[in-house]
Design an enzyme around this catalytic site. Structure first.
Site, PDB file in Angstrom:
ATOM      1  N   ASP A 186     -96.600 -38.038  -3.136  1.00 45.95           N
ATOM      2  CA  ASP A 186     -96.105 -39.299  -3.686  1.00 45.95           C
ATOM      3  C   ASP A 186     -96.067 -40.330  -2.562  1.00 45.95           C
ATOM      4  OD1 ASP A 186     -95.205 -41.063  -5.537  1.00 45.95           O
ATOM      5  OD2 ASP A 186     -93.154 -40.306  -5.622  1.00 45.95           O
TER       6      ASP A 186
ATOM      7  N   GLU B 289    -104.386 -29.084  -5.317  1.00 50.45           N
ATOM      8  CA  GLU B 289    -103.580 -29.624  -4.222  1.00 50.45           C
ATOM      9  C   GLU B 289    -102.314 -30.278  -4.766  1.00 50.45           C
ATOM     10  OE1 GLU B 289    -105.695 -31.842  -0.884  1.00 50.45           O
ATOM     11  OE2 GLU B 289    -107.090 -32.064  -2.560  1.00 50.45           O
TER      12      GLU B 289
ATOM     13  N   TYR C 214    -107.359 -35.999   1.351  1.00 48.67           N
ATOM     14  CA  TYR C 214    -107.639 -35.268   0.115  1.00 48.67           C
ATOM     15  C   TYR C 214    -109.075 -35.447  -0.375  1.00 48.67           C
ATOM     16  CZ  TYR C 214    -106.599 -39.798  -2.173  1.00 48.67           C
ATOM     17  OH  TYR C 214    -106.580 -41.123  -2.552  1.00 48.67           O
TER      18      TYR C 214
ATOM     19  N   CYS D  17     -54.365 -46.603  -3.282  1.00 47.12           N
ATOM     20  CA  CYS D  17     -55.003 -45.344  -3.666  1.00 47.12           C
ATOM     21  C   CYS D  17     -54.901 -45.131  -5.176  1.00 47.12           C
ATOM     22  CB  CYS D  17     -54.342 -44.185  -2.933  1.00 47.12           C
ATOM     23  SG  CYS D  17     -54.971 -42.564  -3.454  1.00 47.12           S
TER      24      CYS D  17
ATOM     25  N   CYS E  52     -50.642 -37.435  -1.087  1.00 45.60           N
ATOM     26  CA  CYS E  52     -51.605 -37.791  -2.139  1.00 45.60           C
ATOM     27  C   CYS E  52     -52.064 -36.523  -2.846  1.00 45.60           C
ATOM     28  CB  CYS E  52     -52.806 -38.512  -1.516  1.00 45.60           C
ATOM     29  SG  CYS E  52     -54.108 -38.901  -2.694  1.00 45.60           S
TER      30      CYS E  52
ATOM     31  N   CYS F 104     -52.491 -41.904  -5.757  1.00 47.77           N
ATOM     32  CA  CYS F 104     -51.071 -41.824  -5.404  1.00 47.77           C
ATOM     33  C   CYS F 104     -50.423 -43.181  -5.159  1.00 47.77           C
ATOM     34  CB  CYS F 104     -50.890 -40.948  -4.167  1.00 47.77           C
ATOM     35  SG  CYS F 104     -51.518 -41.676  -2.633  1.00 47.77           S
TER      36      CYS F 104
ATOM     37  N   LYS G 164     -98.727 -33.757 -14.126  1.00 48.56           N
ATOM     38  CA  LYS G 164     -97.533 -34.407 -13.608  1.00 48.56           C
ATOM     39  C   LYS G 164     -96.283 -33.537 -13.791  1.00 48.56           C
ATOM     40  CE  LYS G 164     -97.784 -37.963 -12.054  1.00 48.56           C
ATOM     41  NZ  LYS G 164     -97.838 -39.359 -12.529  1.00 48.56           N
TER      42      LYS G 164
ATOM     43  N   LYS H 225     -99.858 -33.203  -5.359  1.00 49.80           N
ATOM     44  CA  LYS H 225    -100.099 -34.647  -5.443  1.00 49.80           C
ATOM     45  C   LYS H 225     -98.986 -35.371  -4.682  1.00 49.80           C
ATOM     46  CE  LYS H 225    -101.131 -38.322  -8.786  1.00 49.80           C
ATOM     47  NZ  LYS H 225    -100.142 -39.297  -8.264  1.00 49.80           N
TER      48      LYS H 225
ATOM     49  N   CYS I   7     -57.440 -43.493   1.838  1.00 50.31           N
ATOM     50  CA  CYS I   7     -56.030 -43.458   1.447  1.00 50.31           C
ATOM     51  C   CYS I   7     -55.217 -42.974   2.642  1.00 50.31           C
ATOM     52  CB  CYS I   7     -55.845 -42.512   0.262  1.00 50.31           C
ATOM     53  SG  CYS I   7     -54.123 -42.049  -0.052  1.00 50.31           S
TER      54      CYS I   7
END
Length: 677
Positions: A120, A116, A228, A411, A435, A414, A317, A118, A429
């Site tokens: 988390d 199965e 499970y 900015c 720019c 520019c 794992k 696992k 900006c």
């Protein structure tokens, strides 16, 4: 006074709602639309309000309602909830198999294992007495946990009463409570909007949700449960194998993982691991490995336990998706809409299968929520192809010389003024196409494969063109000459010819692609397609009022405002005219009522890798034909297009009997329908 008819109706409503819950959460096969479920739930709530003597603890209406707790009481597990030993590579699995065979005294290596994913999440114990949920508890230290009964009762996928018959008088169901990725992202998005602290990862969010003293808060979180195994069993018995027990649990109303498999031998276990590793990032929930259990309960009993773990199970794992590293600096990037985004420069760290040296920090609000300072030790998370992000700060490792993150007052590209609108978390900006950073990003977007598809006009070349002053807006790219291109670094005659040919090909496009390529804020591919189909021509769209724009599906007030700003801006329309003068053209679209389209009312799913067209192109083609393109498969799905690498969605479609076609068949059907984008 409660009449027999009222009592019978209440019982019938409960049975119906419980059956619909079972089909939705366990079988993943919704029996009715949500509105019908809500209608029946409302009727039951009305009846129970009128006749409170009919309310029972296991009624579907009682998911929420307990008063906030002062604290959690302690629960002792009659059967300890043990940990699992871990294997971090294929050799670890081989060693586990050897220990199993040695202890059993057999030379038969083809032992049957139940495998199965696992999950988390948070391990919990659910005790049912007489088929009714009596208690929910956390794993704790394995011997004692916390009583979280009021909270687990709010989780829709946990049955308040077992289904069917034949279950033991006392049955302890064990499983994982987790937060699906979509729910996690929605939860954090809401937290950001409200200026609250975000969760580090789905597991952290699930744990925090379960430990709320007010069950109403837990109820507001999209938690799910997956069984499970089992613990205490009294007054009855269970099947003789792990897999059969799980199937029996499903019949009694518990959700189990649809990817559970039974295999023979450790090589098959490793093959299962490799298959799930490929699909890991496509799953709707986080997994951190695979759990293998000797399937036979008789063999499990012979193998026994060590002090803290069973000898008959192991967890293989996956590589870590989170690691710690140091934040070296914060730099600021300017996007095509002027958004100034902070980027973390990190001490390189190997996480999620790659070496990461940069990570997104989103905006100033996110930095404030994290309490981030330059020099901090941080936790970095990377899942699949998702951009790495800093998820937390390890405060106990903060150095004395850590310094605040300072946002630019102008900015960084520019020098133009910057501003942050009240409704936004983003600093922008105001330089527009003055720019260079915004101009470069706009050209990259315009030339992208899903936009104008100009092969060869990559990031480095765009930077040279802008820096050399050869391109001042996107229309200028069509004025480039061969000699100009050959004067650029790493641009020979053949490369120049190829780029000029690509530019010429790109002039013949479609209205949806052109609209998307313009880079209007909030107008993605799907919105561009919807606008093109609704108005049919660029002229009709450009002259549409906001109220007319709002008639288009997926166009709200914000998008409508961005569209009108674009079409009302003289500079933007001058660029459009320059593009058309350069020869960029498309055919108008015949406006067809949505209900008249060939795939109207159908739901399709695209999964796996497509060779002839990308998944986004396939999605756009289906939408142009009137289909809804969903992200998951259900019994309401009409067809699944499955390319190489298709995973759980393909399996689900086959399980439900949904039509599945390959890419070649899909392309033929598109041709027959006259589809494409």
């Amino acid at each position: 006074m409660v009449t027999d008819d009222i009592r019978a109706e209440v019982l019938e409503l409960r049975a119906q709602l419980e059956d619909w819950n079972y089909r939705y959460y366990v079988l993943d096969d919704p029996g009715v639309p949500d509105v019908e479920y809500d209608r029946n739930m409302a009727r039951l709530q009305d009846l129970e309000a009128q006749y409170p003597q009919l309310v029972t603890p296991d009624s579907p209406t009682q998911r929420v309602g307990a008063a906030p707790l002062d604290g959690f009481s302690t629960v002792r597990h009659e059967v300890p909830m043990l940990s699992l030993d871990n294997a971090f590579d294929a050799q670890g699995l081989v060693d586990f198999q050897r220990r199993v065979i040695d202890r059993l005294g057999t030379v038969d290596a083809l032992i049957e294992y139940c495998c199965e994913p696992k999950l988390d999440g948070i391990a919990v114990s659910l005790v049912y007495r007489g088929g009714r949920l009596e208690r929910g508890a956390t794993r704790g230290d394995g011997s004692t946990g916390e009583d979280i009964t009021a909270n687990v009762r709010t989780i829709e996928s946990i049955p308040l009463r077992l289904r069917g018959a034949g279950y033991p008088e006392v049955l302890e169901v064990r499983g994982e409570i987790y937060l699906p990725r979509a729910g996690f992202e929605a939860l954090n998005a809401t937290a950001r909007e409200q200026g609250e602290k975000t969760f580090v990862n789905p597991r952290n969010a699930a744990a925090g949700s379960l430990r709320q003293l007010d069950p109403r808060i837990t109820a507001s979180r999209p938690l799910e449960f997956c069984c499970y195994g089992y613990g205490l069993v009294d007054g009855g018995s269970l099947p003789a194998t792990q897999s059969a027990i799980l199937e029996q649990m499903r019949e009694w109303g518990q959700r189990i993982n649809s990817d559970m498999r039974v295999v023979e031998g450790i090589e098959a276990c490793e093959a299962y691991y490799e298959q799930l590793a490929v699909r890991r990032d496509a799953l709707p929930y986080d997994i951190d490995g695979i759990v293998y259990k000797v399937n036979s309960l008789g063999l499990q009993e012979r193998l026994g336990f060590v002090s803290r773990a069973p000898r008959w199970a192991i967890a293989r794992k996956f590589p870590a998706q989170e690691e710690m590293t140091q934040l070296l600096d914060v730099e600021f990037q300017v996007g095509r809409t002027g958004a100034i985004t902070p980027v973390a420069r990190l001490e390189p760290v190997f996480v999620g299968g790659v070496t990461v040296s940069n990570a997104t920090l989103h905006n100033a609000d996110e930095i404030a929520r994290l309490g981030l300072r330059i020099g901090d030790t941080v936790v970095v998370r990377r899942a699949g192809d998702v951009i790495p992000q800093v998820v937390s700060v390890v405060l106990e490792k903060r150095p004395a010389d850590a310094r605040e993150v300072s946002f630019p007052q102008s900015c960084p590209a520019c020098g133009s003024a910057v501003e942050r609108e009240e409704s936004e978390a983003v600093l922008r900006c105001l330089g527009g196409l003055v720019c260079p950073a915004q101009l470069k990003a706009a050209i990259w977007h315009f030339a992208a494969r899903r936009a104008m598809d100009i092969d060869g006009l990559g990031d480095k070349l765009v930077e040279q063109l802008v820096d050399a002053g050869l391109v001042k807006n996107v229309a200028d790219i069509y004025s480039l000459g061969k000699e100009q291109l050959m004067g650029l670094e790493r641009m020979g005659e053949k490369s120049a010819d190829n780029l000029l040919a690509a530019l010429q090909r790109s002039k013949s496009t479609t209205l949806p692609r052109f609209l998307f390529a313009l880079g209007i804020r909030e107008v993605g591919e799907a919105t561009a397609l919807g606008l093109a189909r609704h108005f049919g021509s660029f002229e009709a769209l450009a002259s549409a009022s906001e109220s007319q724009l709002l008639e288009v599906e997926d166009v709200g007030p914000v998008v409508a405002d961005h569209l009108r700003q674009f079409f009302d801006d003289q500079h933007s329309m001058a660029v459009v005219q320059a593009l058309r003068s350069a020869g960029v053209h498309w055919d108008d679209i015949e406006v067809t009522p949505a209900q008249a389209l060939p795939l109207a009312g159908q739901t399709w799913v695209v999964t796996g890798k497509l060779e002839a067209m990308g998944r986004n192109e396939a999605k756009a083609a289906l939408q142009a034909l009137g289909a809804k393109v969903a992200g998951s498969v259900s019994k309401n799905t009409d067809c699944v297009v499955a390319g190489p690498g298709a995973g759980s969605k393909l399996g689900k479609a086959q399980e439900l009997g949904v039509e599945v076609i390959d890419e070649a068949t899909f392309m033929l059907r598109l041709r027959d329908f006259g589809g494409g984008v």
